[in-house]
Motif scaffolding. Structure first.
Motif, PDB file in Angstrom:
ATOM      1  N   MET A   1      -3.665  -2.680  -2.754  1.00 27.45           N
ATOM      2  CA  MET A   1      -4.451  -1.835  -3.297  1.00 27.45           C
ATOM      3  C   MET A   1      -5.390  -1.790  -1.717  1.00 27.45           C
ATOM      4  O   MET A   1      -5.695  -2.255  -1.298  1.00 27.45           O
ATOM      5  CB  MET A   1      -5.524  -2.847  -3.880  1.00 27.45           C
ATOM      6  N   LYS A   2      -6.583  -0.724  -1.504  1.00 28.18           N
ATOM      7  CA  LYS A   2      -7.151  -0.195  -0.499  1.00 28.18           C
ATOM      8  C   LYS A   2      -8.159  -1.252  -0.962  1.00 28.18           C
ATOM      9  O   LYS A   2      -8.752  -1.823  -1.146  1.00 28.18           O
ATOM     10  CB  LYS A   2      -7.734   1.606  -0.621  1.00 28.18           C
ATOM     11  N   THR A   3      -8.822  -1.343   0.598  1.00 28.91           N
ATOM     12  CA  THR A   3      -9.982  -2.217   0.535  1.00 28.91           C
ATOM     13  C   THR A   3     -11.308  -1.668   0.319  1.00 28.91           C
ATOM     14  O   THR A   3     -11.755  -1.674  -0.350  1.00 28.91           O
ATOM     15  CB  THR A   3     -10.489  -2.768   2.031  1.00 28.91           C
ATOM     16  N   GLU A   4     -11.793   0.595   0.496  1.00 28.66           N
ATOM     17  CA  GLU A   4     -12.792   1.029  -0.317  1.00 28.66           C
ATOM     18  C   GLU A   4     -12.011   2.104  -1.502  1.00 28.66           C
ATOM     19  O   GLU A   4     -11.256   2.208  -0.363  1.00 28.66           O
ATOM     20  CB  GLU A   4     -13.221   1.539   1.089  1.00 28.66           C
ATOM     21  N   ILE A   5     -13.201   1.382  -2.470  1.00 26.47           N
ATOM     22  CA  ILE A   5     -12.162   2.638  -3.430  1.00 26.47           C
ATOM     23  C   ILE A   5     -13.751   3.402  -4.668  1.00 26.47           C
ATOM     24  O   ILE A   5     -14.767   2.773  -4.497  1.00 26.47           O
ATOM     25  CB  ILE A   5     -11.574   1.810  -4.862  1.00 26.47           C
ATOM     26  N   LYS A   6     -13.371   4.695  -4.233  1.00 23.75           N
ATOM     27  CA  LYS A   6     -14.686   5.703  -5.159  1.00 23.75           C
ATOM     28  C   LYS A   6     -13.677   5.939  -5.828  1.00 23.75           C
ATOM     29  O   LYS A   6     -12.656   7.049  -5.440  1.00 23.75           O
ATOM     30  CB  LYS A   6     -15.456   6.208  -3.228  1.00 23.75           C
ATOM     31  N   THR A  17     -15.755  -2.609  -3.253  1.00 22.68           N
ATOM     32  CA  THR A  17     -15.159  -3.329  -1.848  1.00 22.68           C
ATOM     33  C   THR A  17     -14.570  -4.565  -2.040  1.00 22.68           C
ATOM     34  O   THR A  17     -15.544  -5.272  -2.737  1.00 22.68           O
ATOM     35  CB  THR A  17     -16.268  -2.843  -1.230  1.00 22.68           C
ATOM     36  N   ARG A  18     -13.563  -4.718  -1.784  1.00 21.58           N
ATOM     37  CA  ARG A  18     -12.646  -5.842  -1.970  1.00 21.58           C
ATOM     38  C   ARG A  18     -12.964  -6.413  -0.677  1.00 21.58           C
ATOM     39  O   ARG A  18     -13.148  -5.836  -0.080  1.00 21.58           O
ATOM     40  CB  ARG A  18     -11.568  -5.295  -1.977  1.00 21.58           C
ATOM     41  N   ASN A  19     -13.155  -7.760  -1.380  1.00 22.14           N
ATOM     42  CA  ASN A  19     -13.234  -9.083  -0.050  1.00 22.14           C
ATOM     43  C   ASN A  19     -14.663  -9.171   0.660  1.00 22.14           C
ATOM     44  O   ASN A  19     -14.158  -9.212   2.135  1.00 22.14           O
ATOM     45  CB  ASN A  19     -12.276  -9.807   0.297  1.00 22.14           C
ATOM     46  N   VAL A  20     -14.989  -8.642  -0.085  1.00 18.26           N
ATOM     47  CA  VAL A  20     -16.900  -8.427   0.823  1.00 18.26           C
ATOM     48  C   VAL A  20     -17.081 -10.523   1.723  1.00 18.26           C
ATOM     49  O   VAL A  20     -18.183  -9.798   2.240  1.00 18.26           O
ATOM     50  CB  VAL A  20     -17.975  -7.641   0.449  1.00 18.26           C
ATOM     51  N   HIS A  21     -16.327 -10.899   0.746  1.00 17.10           N
ATOM     52  CA  HIS A  21     -17.188 -12.387   1.240  1.00 17.10           C
ATOM     53  C   HIS A  21     -15.995 -13.143   0.256  1.00 17.10           C
ATOM     54  O   HIS A  21     -15.966 -13.481  -1.554  1.00 17.10           O
ATOM     55  CB  HIS A  21     -18.414 -12.870   0.663  1.00 17.10           C
ATOM     56  N   MET A  22     -15.040 -14.059   0.583  1.00 17.51           N
ATOM     57  CA  MET A  22     -13.976 -14.437  -0.087  1.00 17.51           C
ATOM     58  C   MET A  22     -12.972 -13.920  -0.511  1.00 17.51           C
ATOM     59  O   MET A  22     -12.285 -12.509  -0.551  1.00 17.51           O
ATOM     60  CB  MET A  22     -13.969 -15.737  -0.054  1.00 17.51           C
ATOM     61  N   TYR A  23     -13.127 -14.204  -2.388  1.00 15.91           N
ATOM     62  CA  TYR A  23     -12.467 -12.737  -3.449  1.00 15.91           C
ATOM     63  C   TYR A  23     -13.576 -12.547  -3.753  1.00 15.91           C
ATOM     64  O   TYR A  23     -13.620 -12.230  -4.964  1.00 15.91           O
ATOM     65  CB  TYR A  23     -12.069 -14.369  -4.345  1.00 15.91           C
ATOM     66  N   THR A  24     -14.501 -12.228  -3.263  1.00 12.25           N
ATOM     67  CA  THR A  24     -16.205 -11.026  -4.246  1.00 12.25           C
ATOM     68  C   THR A  24     -15.615 -10.329  -3.795  1.00 12.25           C
ATOM     69  O   THR A  24     -15.654 -10.141  -2.224  1.00 12.25           O
ATOM     70  CB  THR A  24     -16.841 -12.009  -3.559  1.00 12.25           C
ATOM     71  N   HIS A  25     -16.104  -9.261  -5.048  1.00 11.83           N
ATOM     72  CA  HIS A  25     -16.120  -7.973  -4.431  1.00 11.83           C
ATOM     73  C   HIS A  25     -17.343  -7.664  -4.512  1.00 11.83           C
ATOM     74  O   HIS A  25     -17.833  -7.830  -5.571  1.00 11.83           O
ATOM     75  CB  HIS A  25     -15.307  -7.566  -4.946  1.00 11.83           C
ATOM     76  N   ALA A  26     -17.548  -5.849  -3.844  1.00 11.32           N
ATOM     77  CA  ALA A  26     -18.787  -5.417  -3.896  1.00 11.32           C
ATOM     78  C   ALA A  26     -18.423  -3.673  -4.994  1.00 11.32           C
ATOM     79  O   ALA A  26     -17.894  -3.718  -4.254  1.00 11.32           O
ATOM     80  CB  ALA A  26     -19.426  -4.650  -2.803  1.00 11.32           C
ATOM     81  N   LEU A  27     -19.004  -4.009  -6.622  1.00 11.30           N
ATOM     82  CA  LEU A  27     -18.878  -3.780  -7.318  1.00 11.30           C
ATOM     83  C   LEU A  27     -20.107  -2.892  -7.352  1.00 11.30           C
ATOM     84  O   LEU A  27     -20.749  -3.591  -7.756  1.00 11.30           O
ATOM     85  CB  LEU A  27     -18.264  -4.017  -8.223  1.00 11.30           C
ATOM     86  N   SER A  28     -19.712  -1.233  -7.583  1.00  9.12           N
ATOM     87  CA  SER A  28     -21.019  -0.267  -8.314  1.00  9.12           C
ATOM     88  C   SER A  28     -20.787   0.713  -9.256  1.00  9.12           C
ATOM     89  O   SER A  28     -19.919   1.221  -8.875  1.00  9.12           O
ATOM     90  CB  SER A  28     -22.140  -0.327  -7.706  1.00  9.12           C
ATOM     91  N   VAL A  29     -21.907   1.005 -10.290  1.00 11.24           N
ATOM     92  CA  VAL A  29     -21.626   2.495 -10.448  1.00 11.24           C
ATOM     93  C   VAL A  29     -22.274   2.911 -10.876  1.00 11.24           C
ATOM     94  O   VAL A  29     -23.700   2.466 -11.374  1.00 11.24           O
ATOM     95  CB  VAL A  29     -20.475   1.835 -12.402  1.00 11.24           C
ATOM     96  N   LYS A  30     -22.580   4.491 -11.097  1.00  4.64           N
ATOM     97  CA  LYS A  30     -23.549   5.268 -11.016  1.00  4.64           C
ATOM     98  C   LYS A  30     -23.375   6.045 -11.700  1.00  4.64           C
ATOM     99  O   LYS A  30     -22.290   6.890 -11.725  1.00  4.64           O
ATOM    100  CB  LYS A  30     -23.814   5.383  -9.347  1.00  4.64           C
ATOM    101  N   LYS A  31     -24.579   7.063 -12.900  1.00  3.82           N
ATOM    102  CA  LYS A  31     -24.070   7.656 -13.902  1.00  3.82           C
ATOM    103  C   LYS A  31     -25.825   8.673 -13.406  1.00  3.82           C
ATOM    104  O   LYS A  31     -26.769   7.869 -13.752  1.00  3.82           O
ATOM    105  CB  LYS A  31     -23.483   6.936 -15.516  1.00  3.82           C
ATOM    106  N   LYS A  48      -2.602 -11.282  -9.827  1.00  2.00           N
ATOM    107  CA  LYS A  48      -3.867 -10.955  -9.889  1.00  2.00           C
ATOM    108  C   LYS A  48      -4.674  -9.581 -10.753  1.00  2.00           C
ATOM    109  O   LYS A  48      -4.866  -9.348 -11.326  1.00  2.00           O
ATOM    110  CB  LYS A  48      -3.458  -9.267  -8.547  1.00  2.00           C
ATOM    111  N   THR A  49      -5.975 -11.040 -11.045  1.00  2.00           N
ATOM    112  CA  THR A  49      -6.985 -10.566 -11.610  1.00  2.00           C
ATOM    113  C   THR A  49      -8.011 -10.651 -11.466  1.00  2.00           C
ATOM    114  O   THR A  49      -8.760 -11.155 -10.584  1.00  2.00           O
ATOM    115  CB  THR A  49      -6.488 -11.594 -12.937  1.00  2.00           C
ATOM    116  N   PHE A  50      -8.942  -9.568 -11.994  1.00  2.00           N
ATOM    117  CA  PHE A  50     -10.351  -9.254 -11.395  1.00  2.00           C
ATOM    118  C   PHE A  50     -11.253  -9.855 -12.404  1.00  2.00           C
ATOM    119  O   PHE A  50     -10.649  -9.548 -13.875  1.00  2.00           O
ATOM    120  CB  PHE A  50     -10.173  -8.112 -11.459  1.00  2.00           C
ATOM    121  N   GLY A  51     -12.335 -10.722 -12.268  1.00  2.00           N
ATOM    122  CA  GLY A  51     -12.796 -11.017 -13.337  1.00  2.00           C
ATOM    123  C   GLY A  51     -14.493  -9.494 -12.993  1.00  2.00           C
ATOM    124  O   GLY A  51     -14.668  -9.804 -11.839  1.00  2.00           O
ATOM    125  N   MET A  52     -14.919  -9.737 -14.284  1.00  2.00           N
ATOM    126  CA  MET A  52     -16.494  -8.374 -14.361  1.00  2.00           C
ATOM    127  C   MET A  52     -17.198  -9.495 -15.053  1.00  2.00           C
ATOM    128  O   MET A  52     -16.346  -9.424 -16.204  1.00  2.00           O
ATOM    129  CB  MET A  52     -16.192  -7.118 -14.292  1.00  2.00           C
TER     130      MET A  52
END
Length: 95
Positions: A1-6, A17-31, A48-52
């Motif tokens: 999986m890529k590090t930066e996904i748009k 953006t994956r793994n901004v700190h350890m196992y934490t990801h920066a996820l944002s959505v915009k409408k 491999k499982t994401f929790g949101m």
């Protein structure tokens, strides 16, 4: 999986953006002008499982319903499992 996904899913622009700190990801959505940062991290599972987590955010039921579908589609496209938590005990998953 890529590090930066748009990606654009439905009317939502998604940025991950994956793994901004350890196992934490920066996820944002915009409408339009509406932007939401969503807590996202790896869960301690065999696969491999994401929790949101949506339930602590100040979102309308309409946005929660839209976003759970968007997040499940994002995870499926990225070939990872995910659990989108609607409350501390309730979640939806792409398993």
């Amino acid at each position: 999986m890529k590090t930066e996904i748009k990606d654009t899913i439905g009317a939502w622009e998604v940025s991950l953006t994956r793994n901004v700190h350890m196992y934490t990801h920066a996820l944002s959505v915009k409408k339009g002008e509406y932007v939401v940062s969503i807590p996202c991290e790896d869960l301690p599972t065999k696969e491999k499982t994401f929790g949101m987590w949506l339930y602590n955010l100040d979102l309308s039921n309409k946005h929660i319903n839209e976003l759970q579908s968007v997040l499940l589609e994002l995870a499926t496209k990225q070939n990872v499992l995910c659990k989108v938590y609607l409350s501390p005990e309730e979640f939806v998953s792409n398993e």
